[in-house]
Design a protein around this motif. Sequence first.
Motif, mmCIF file in Angstrom:
data_model
loop_
_atom_site.group_PDB
_atom_site.id
_atom_site.type_symbol
_atom_site.label_atom_id
_atom_site.label_comp_id
_atom_site.label_asym_id
_atom_site.label_seq_id
_atom_site.Cartn_x
_atom_site.Cartn_y
_atom_site.Cartn_z
ATOM 1 N N MET A 1 0.835 -1.195 0.000
ATOM 2 C CA MET A 1 0.000 0.000 0.000
ATOM 3 C C MET A 1 0.873 1.248 0.000
ATOM 4 O O MET A 1 2.047 1.200 0.330
ATOM 5 C CB MET A 1 -0.935 -0.001 1.210
ATOM 6 N N ASN A 2 0.276 2.367 -0.329
ATOM 7 C CA ASN A 2 1.072 3.582 -0.481
ATOM 8 C C ASN A 2 1.404 4.202 0.865
ATOM 9 O O ASN A 2 1.027 3.711 1.921
ATOM 10 C CB ASN A 2 0.322 4.579 -1.372
ATOM 11 N N GLU A 3 2.117 5.335 0.810
ATOM 12 C CA GLU A 3 2.673 5.927 2.021
ATOM 13 C C GLU A 3 1.661 6.694 2.863
ATOM 14 O O GLU A 3 2.001 7.168 3.934
ATOM 15 C CB GLU A 3 3.830 6.854 1.622
ATOM 16 N N ASP A 4 0.430 6.840 2.394
ATOM 17 C CA ASP A 4 -0.549 7.621 3.163
ATOM 18 C C ASP A 4 -1.395 6.733 4.071
ATOM 19 O O ASP A 4 -2.509 7.105 4.424
ATOM 20 C CB ASP A 4 -1.443 8.421 2.220
ATOM 21 N N TRP A 5 -0.868 5.549 4.456
ATOM 22 C CA TRP A 5 -1.667 4.652 5.281
ATOM 23 C C TRP A 5 -2.000 5.266 6.629
ATOM 24 O O TRP A 5 -3.082 5.012 7.174
ATOM 25 C CB TRP A 5 -0.968 3.306 5.458
ATOM 26 N N ARG A 6 -1.115 6.110 7.178
ATOM 27 C CA ARG A 6 -1.411 6.741 8.462
ATOM 28 C C ARG A 6 -2.575 7.706 8.339
ATOM 29 O O ARG A 6 -3.439 7.785 9.226
ATOM 30 C CB ARG A 6 -0.166 7.482 8.985
ATOM 31 N N THR A 7 -2.629 8.438 7.239
ATOM 32 C CA THR A 7 -3.772 9.325 7.001
ATOM 33 C C THR A 7 -5.048 8.512 6.866
ATOM 34 O O THR A 7 -6.096 8.861 7.435
ATOM 35 C CB THR A 7 -3.547 10.166 5.734
ATOM 36 N N ASP A 8 -4.963 7.407 6.133
ATOM 37 C CA ASP A 8 -6.128 6.536 5.980
ATOM 38 C C ASP A 8 -6.554 5.948 7.315
ATOM 39 O O ASP A 8 -7.753 5.811 7.600
ATOM 40 C CB ASP A 8 -5.807 5.408 4.991
ATOM 41 N N LEU A 9 -5.577 5.582 8.138
ATOM 42 C CA LEU A 9 -5.898 5.027 9.454
ATOM 43 C C LEU A 9 -6.636 6.051 10.304
ATOM 44 O O LEU A 9 -7.658 5.735 10.932
ATOM 45 C CB LEU A 9 -4.613 4.582 10.167
ATOM 46 N N ASP A 10 -6.139 7.277 10.340
ATOM 47 C CA ASP A 10 -6.794 8.323 11.128
ATOM 48 C C ASP A 10 -8.237 8.537 10.669
ATOM 49 O O ASP A 10 -9.137 8.722 11.490
ATOM 50 C CB ASP A 10 -6.010 9.628 11.027
ATOM 51 N N CYS A 11 -8.439 8.516 9.361
ATOM 52 C CA CYS A 11 -9.795 8.691 8.817
ATOM 53 C C CYS A 11 -10.669 7.500 9.174
ATOM 54 O O CYS A 11 -11.814 7.662 9.602
ATOM 55 C CB CYS A 11 -9.711 8.884 7.304
ATOM 56 N N TRP A 12 -10.119 6.283 9.017
ATOM 57 C CA TRP A 12 -10.883 5.067 9.284
ATOM 58 C C TRP A 12 -11.267 4.966 10.759
ATOM 59 O O TRP A 12 -12.318 4.423 11.107
ATOM 60 C CB TRP A 12 -10.037 3.865 8.868
#
Length: 432
Positions: A1-12
Amino acid sequence: MNEDWRTDLDCWLSPFITALRHKTRARMCPAYIAGLIGPGDRKSVQPMAARADEVGYDQLHHFVAVGAWDSAPLEAALLKKADDLVGDKAGFLVIDDTALPKKGCHSVGVAPQYASSLGKTANCQSLVSVTLASREVPVMVGLRLFLPESWTGDPERMARAGVPKDRRTALTKPEIAIEEIDRIVASGVRFHCVLADSGYGSSGPFRQALSERRLLWAVGLSRRQNVYPADVALIFPVAKTGKPRQYHVPSQPPVAAEALLAKEKWQRVSWRRGTKGRLTCLFAARRVRVADGHKHRMLDNRMQCMPGDEVWLVGERRSTGEQKYYVSNLPADVSIKTLAATIKARWICEQAHQQLKEELGLDHFEGRSWTGLHRHALMTMIAYAFLQSRRLSAAGRKKKNRGTTATTEHASHQTSYPRPLRTISTQAMPVL
């Protein structure tokens, strides 16, 4: 997966953050879950805090082990996420247990007890697990600690470990499982059938509790369990002397499940395609009545259980020579292939157990308290659900890019597990 997984995690995690209703806890929750998902072999509080930049050990430890917050809203949010991911009226709710090996005797619930994952008795904690699964994709939604007699018989020991007062009564694993099922059913989560191994299925009260809740089930059974043929009749034998019998008795004696199926026609059944081809085994099935009704004293003074409701008895003969037995209240007109596929769907929970331990550190918690253990387990389940959501999204994008119009069966293969879930590096999340 790409490098924005932390952003996705915060949103999720937004529904979970909302449920916490506290600014500091709203920071700690994503940090803890990111620590579980991120790099490092050890996922206990101290090494996770050492790898994090934004939080310290004291903050993370207070969040998971000491802080005064209710986990129920987060558990409800997890159930909603799980239902969105794999909730399905054709899906399964899998009941099992998993062991966390421990040294010493102070960690809550630890005792010498059978550990199924180790195949032997070991010093460990035992958790009743509940997994929601569909299309061979599992999401763990419940982990509850079982307290053995050495704990429930020692109130002071339970108090020192912070066991809540309403959890200090002795409960069997099937009883804990029924409590969890009630919680999940009340949430509106969708599933078709409850699955469990013989550790639960051999309990008559467990099966009866499922039936009382109008749930379909397919569970393991001891080969020694007595059963009656489905056509058994209840009669009132006439006594030659003495008072007439007040209660009816079965027209046939019960026999062991193993003996009843021994002379049945066994046939090779394929239930799905695996990585090495079709999965097949020999199966036999027969309608029976399990001897788990009320007990009567027979003429020879033996106590005998009366026939229960009519159900399926299923036998499995594996290539290793091992034989397994199951019982199910699926409709009388289902095929043996449907019975086999339903029974074998239970094994997906073992994969979830393995990934929660090996990749998310379920068994790495070093605290001793009831609260800390259950909060850590909850965080690992939330992290696992997030990874499953990423995996399903990636599978959907791949399918869309191919421009295929797959059938339902093909779609199930697309979302099954071709390889183990992998954890995330600090730079990027790997392709799942």
